[in-house]
Write a protein that holds these residues in place. Structure first.
Motif, PDB file in Angstrom:
ATOM      1  N   GLN A  10       0.829  -1.209   0.000  1.00 53.52           N
ATOM      2  CA  GLN A  10       0.000   0.000   0.000  1.00 53.52           C
ATOM      3  C   GLN A  10       0.863   1.257   0.000  1.00 53.52           C
ATOM      4  O   GLN A  10       0.555   2.236  -0.676  1.00 53.52           O
ATOM      5  CB  GLN A  10      -0.922   0.014   1.223  1.00 53.52           C
ATOM      6  CG  GLN A  10      -2.190  -0.790   1.030  1.00 53.52           C
ATOM      7  CD  GLN A  10      -3.148  -0.635   2.211  1.00 53.52           C
ATOM      8  OE1 GLN A  10      -2.946   0.186   3.095  1.00 53.52           O
ATOM      9  NE2 GLN A  10      -4.191  -1.425   2.207  1.00 53.52           N
ATOM     10  N   THR A  11       1.940   1.213   0.764  1.00 47.11           N
ATOM     11  CA  THR A  11       2.835   2.378   0.806  1.00 47.11           C
ATOM     12  C   THR A  11       3.443   2.616  -0.573  1.00 47.11           C
ATOM     13  O   THR A  11       3.544   3.759  -1.035  1.00 47.11           O
ATOM     14  CB  THR A  11       3.939   2.157   1.869  1.00 47.11           C
ATOM     15  OG1 THR A  11       3.302   2.046   3.142  1.00 47.11           O
ATOM     16  CG2 THR A  11       4.932   3.309   1.906  1.00 47.11           C
ATOM     17  N   ARG A  12       3.817   1.524  -1.262  1.00 50.11           N
ATOM     18  CA  ARG A  12       4.358   1.676  -2.622  1.00 50.11           C
ATOM     19  C   ARG A  12       3.315   2.256  -3.571  1.00 50.11           C
ATOM     20  O   ARG A  12       3.630   3.039  -4.459  1.00 50.11           O
ATOM     21  CB  ARG A  12       4.859   0.332  -3.160  1.00 50.11           C
ATOM     22  CG  ARG A  12       6.213  -0.015  -2.621  1.00 50.11           C
ATOM     23  CD  ARG A  12       6.882  -1.169  -3.377  1.00 50.11           C
ATOM     24  NE  ARG A  12       7.836  -1.789  -2.486  1.00 50.11           N
ATOM     25  CZ  ARG A  12       7.582  -2.847  -1.732  1.00 50.11           C
ATOM     26  NH1 ARG A  12       6.417  -3.459  -1.814  1.00 50.11           N
ATOM     27  NH2 ARG A  12       8.490  -3.316  -0.912  1.00 50.11           N
ATOM     28  N   LYS A  13       2.055   1.865  -3.362  1.00 52.75           N
ATOM     29  CA  LYS A  13       0.970   2.383  -4.202  1.00 52.75           C
ATOM     30  C   LYS A  13       0.791   3.881  -4.027  1.00 52.75           C
ATOM     31  O   LYS A  13       0.597   4.606  -5.005  1.00 52.75           O
ATOM     32  CB  LYS A  13      -0.349   1.683  -3.837  1.00 52.75           C
ATOM     33  CG  LYS A  13      -0.753   0.606  -4.798  1.00 52.75           C
ATOM     34  CD  LYS A  13      -2.191   0.176  -4.522  1.00 52.75           C
ATOM     35  CE  LYS A  13      -2.598  -0.922  -5.485  1.00 52.75           C
ATOM     36  NZ  LYS A  13      -3.847  -1.569  -5.057  1.00 52.75           N
ATOM     37  N   VAL A  14       0.841   4.326  -2.792  1.00 51.16           N
ATOM     38  CA  VAL A  14       0.739   5.766  -2.512  1.00 51.16           C
ATOM     39  C   VAL A  14       1.907   6.485  -3.196  1.00 51.16           C
ATOM     40  O   VAL A  14       1.739   7.516  -3.839  1.00 51.16           O
ATOM     41  CB  VAL A  14       0.750   6.045  -0.981  1.00 51.16           C
ATOM     42  CG1 VAL A  14       0.810   7.537  -0.698  1.00 51.16           C
ATOM     43  CG2 VAL A  14      -0.472   5.420  -0.316  1.00 51.16           C
ATOM     44  N   GLU A  17       1.454   6.770  -6.938  1.00 48.18           N
ATOM     45  CA  GLU A  17       0.507   7.847  -7.246  1.00 48.18           C
ATOM     46  C   GLU A  17       1.233   9.199  -7.243  1.00 48.18           C
ATOM     47  O   GLU A  17       1.021  10.030  -8.134  1.00 48.18           O
ATOM     48  CB  GLU A  17      -0.605   7.810  -6.192  1.00 48.18           C
ATOM     49  CG  GLU A  17      -1.770   8.708  -6.453  1.00 48.18           C
ATOM     50  CD  GLU A  17      -2.679   8.199  -7.559  1.00 48.18           C
ATOM     51  OE1 GLU A  17      -3.133   9.058  -8.343  1.00 48.18           O
ATOM     52  OE2 GLU A  17      -2.910   6.983  -7.656  1.00 48.18           O
ATOM     53  N   LEU A  18       2.092   9.390  -6.252  1.00 49.91           N
ATOM     54  CA  LEU A  18       2.877  10.635  -6.189  1.00 49.91           C
ATOM     55  C   LEU A  18       3.818  10.727  -7.392  1.00 49.91           C
ATOM     56  O   LEU A  18       3.995  11.800  -7.968  1.00 49.91           O
ATOM     57  CB  LEU A  18       3.688  10.694  -4.887  1.00 49.91           C
ATOM     58  CG  LEU A  18       2.896  10.864  -3.591  1.00 49.91           C
ATOM     59  CD1 LEU A  18       3.802  10.648  -2.381  1.00 49.91           C
ATOM     60  CD2 LEU A  18       2.253  12.250  -3.528  1.00 49.91           C
ATOM     61  N   GLY A  19       4.412   9.598  -7.755  1.00 51.90           N
ATOM     62  CA  GLY A  19       5.313   9.573  -8.906  1.00 51.90           C
ATOM     63  C   GLY A  19       4.604   9.939 -10.198  1.00 51.90           C
ATOM     64  O   GLY A  19       5.142  10.648 -11.051  1.00 51.90           O
ATOM     65  N   TRP A  20       3.378   9.492 -10.326  1.00 51.94           N
ATOM     66  CA  TRP A  20       2.537   9.827 -11.479  1.00 51.94           C
ATOM     67  C   TRP A  20       2.323  11.332 -11.581  1.00 51.94           C
ATOM     68  O   TRP A  20       2.346  11.925 -12.656  1.00 51.94           O
ATOM     69  CB  TRP A  20       1.160   9.179 -11.308  1.00 51.94           C
ATOM     70  CG  TRP A  20       0.929   7.973 -12.148  1.00 51.94           C
ATOM     71  CD1 TRP A  20       0.849   6.686 -11.697  1.00 51.94           C
ATOM     72  CD2 TRP A  20       0.742   7.932 -13.559  1.00 51.94           C
ATOM     73  NE1 TRP A  20       0.625   5.850 -12.757  1.00 51.94           N
ATOM     74  CE2 TRP A  20       0.558   6.582 -13.910  1.00 51.94           C
ATOM     75  CE3 TRP A  20       0.737   8.898 -14.571  1.00 51.94           C
ATOM     76  CZ2 TRP A  20       0.357   6.171 -15.225  1.00 51.94           C
ATOM     77  CZ3 TRP A  20       0.533   8.488 -15.879  1.00 51.94           C
ATOM     78  CH2 TRP A  20       0.350   7.154 -16.186  1.00 51.94           C
ATOM     79  N   CYS A  40      10.705   2.405   0.930  1.00 54.22           N
ATOM     80  CA  CYS A  40       9.547   1.729   0.328  1.00 54.22           C
ATOM     81  C   CYS A  40       8.679   2.746  -0.445  1.00 54.22           C
ATOM     82  O   CYS A  40       8.291   2.514  -1.594  1.00 54.22           O
ATOM     83  CB  CYS A  40       8.773   1.081   1.463  1.00 54.22           C
ATOM     84  SG  CYS A  40       7.356   0.150   0.967  1.00 54.22           S
ATOM     85  N   LEU A  41       8.423   3.886   0.185  1.00 50.67           N
ATOM     86  CA  LEU A  41       7.645   4.938  -0.468  1.00 50.67           C
ATOM     87  C   LEU A  41       8.407   5.477  -1.686  1.00 50.67           C
ATOM     88  O   LEU A  41       7.820   5.702  -2.751  1.00 50.67           O
ATOM     89  CB  LEU A  41       7.365   6.064   0.540  1.00 50.67           C
ATOM     90  CG  LEU A  41       6.413   7.176   0.093  1.00 50.67           C
ATOM     91  CD1 LEU A  41       5.002   6.647  -0.106  1.00 50.67           C
ATOM     92  CD2 LEU A  41       6.387   8.320   1.109  1.00 50.67           C
ATOM     93  N   ALA A  42       9.724   5.627  -1.535  1.00 49.41           N
ATOM     94  CA  ALA A  42      10.562   6.111  -2.644  1.00 49.41           C
ATOM     95  C   ALA A  42      10.520   5.136  -3.824  1.00 49.41           C
ATOM     96  O   ALA A  42      10.490   5.552  -4.990  1.00 49.41           O
ATOM     97  CB  ALA A  42      12.003   6.315  -2.168  1.00 49.41           C
ATOM     98  N   GLN A  43      10.470   3.840  -3.530  1.00 44.95           N
ATOM     99  CA  GLN A  43      10.382   2.827  -4.597  1.00 44.95           C
ATOM    100  C   GLN A  43       9.091   3.012  -5.386  1.00 44.95           C
ATOM    101  O   GLN A  43       9.072   2.885  -6.612  1.00 44.95           O
ATOM    102  CB  GLN A  43      10.438   1.420  -4.004  1.00 44.95           C
ATOM    103  CG  GLN A  43      11.823   1.031  -3.516  1.00 44.95           C
ATOM    104  CD  GLN A  43      11.807  -0.182  -2.593  1.00 44.95           C
ATOM    105  OE1 GLN A  43      10.745  -0.652  -2.173  1.00 44.95           O
ATOM    106  NE2 GLN A  43      12.989  -0.689  -2.278  1.00 44.95           N
TER     107      GLN A  43
END
Ligand SMILES: Nc1ncnc2c1ncn2[C@@H]1O[C@H](COP(=O)(O)OP(=O)(O)O)[C@@H](O)[C@H]1O
Ligand SMILES: [Mg+2]
Length: 157
Positions: A10-14, A17-20, A40-43
């Motif tokens: 879920q953290t990667r999904k968030v 979304e930010l990367g998009w 994880c979020l950075a990935q």
């Protein structure tokens, strides 16, 4: 805005979304202790920028550069001892460049980092549960957050 993530996925999904949503020049600052999920979020952000392959924590090299839809500069201040060191590192070309900047352990470099940014404070709640609190600084990041479409599985709190 605060959200709860119930898994690394879920953290990667968030992050994705930010990367998009990311645009050239965006600066995303990540705060929170070891193992909270910053990398994880950075990935996820890297994935959203179209970067293939595994993004690893740059802890031992301070900065890693990736090429996706935009360049990604992944910075990690983990090994930084004194804030003055930031000035000597010559990061401004990255921080004020045409790419997307992610800074882990941003709390160690605050004051030396761009005043306009998206700050995300991460907190460990339970083994697989994390709280993410978003603090947009500047209109660009208010806009970015307003465009964030979270899946229903990620609770907005
Ligand atoms: N909800 C969650 N969000 C992010 N990571 C999680 C979550 N639940 C468990 N984890 C795990 O926590 C660890 C986070 O590691 P990492 O992203 O390297 O942390 P940091 O960069 O903050 O030190 C990973 O092993 C990941 O699988
Ligand atoms: Mg890390």
């Amino acid at each position: 805005m605060k959200i709860i993530s119930n898994s690394a996925k879920q953290t990667r999904k968030v992050g994705a979304e930010l990367g998009w949503l990311a645009k050239a020049g965006d600066v995303i600052l990540l705060e929170g202790g070891l193992g909270v999920g910053k990398t994880c979020l950075a990935q996820g952000i890297a994935h959203g920028l179209g970067i293939d392959g595994y993004v690893i924590s740059p802890s031992f090299v301070l900065l890693r550069e990736y090429q996706g839809r935009l360049p990604l500069y992944h910075i990690d201040f983990y090994r930084l001892d004194r804030i003055e060191e930031v000035a000597y590192l010559g990061l401004d070309d990255y921080l004020y460049g045409g790419g997307v900047c992610i800074v882990e352990w941003a709390e160690k470099g605050l004051g030396m980092l761009p005043g306009e940014h998206l700050l995300i404070k991460m907190q460990h709640i339970a083994p697989a549960k994390r709280k993410l609190a978003f603090y947009p600084e500047g209109p660009r990041y208010e806009e970015m957050l307003s465009q964030l479409k979270l899946t229903r599985s990620v609770a907005r709190k």
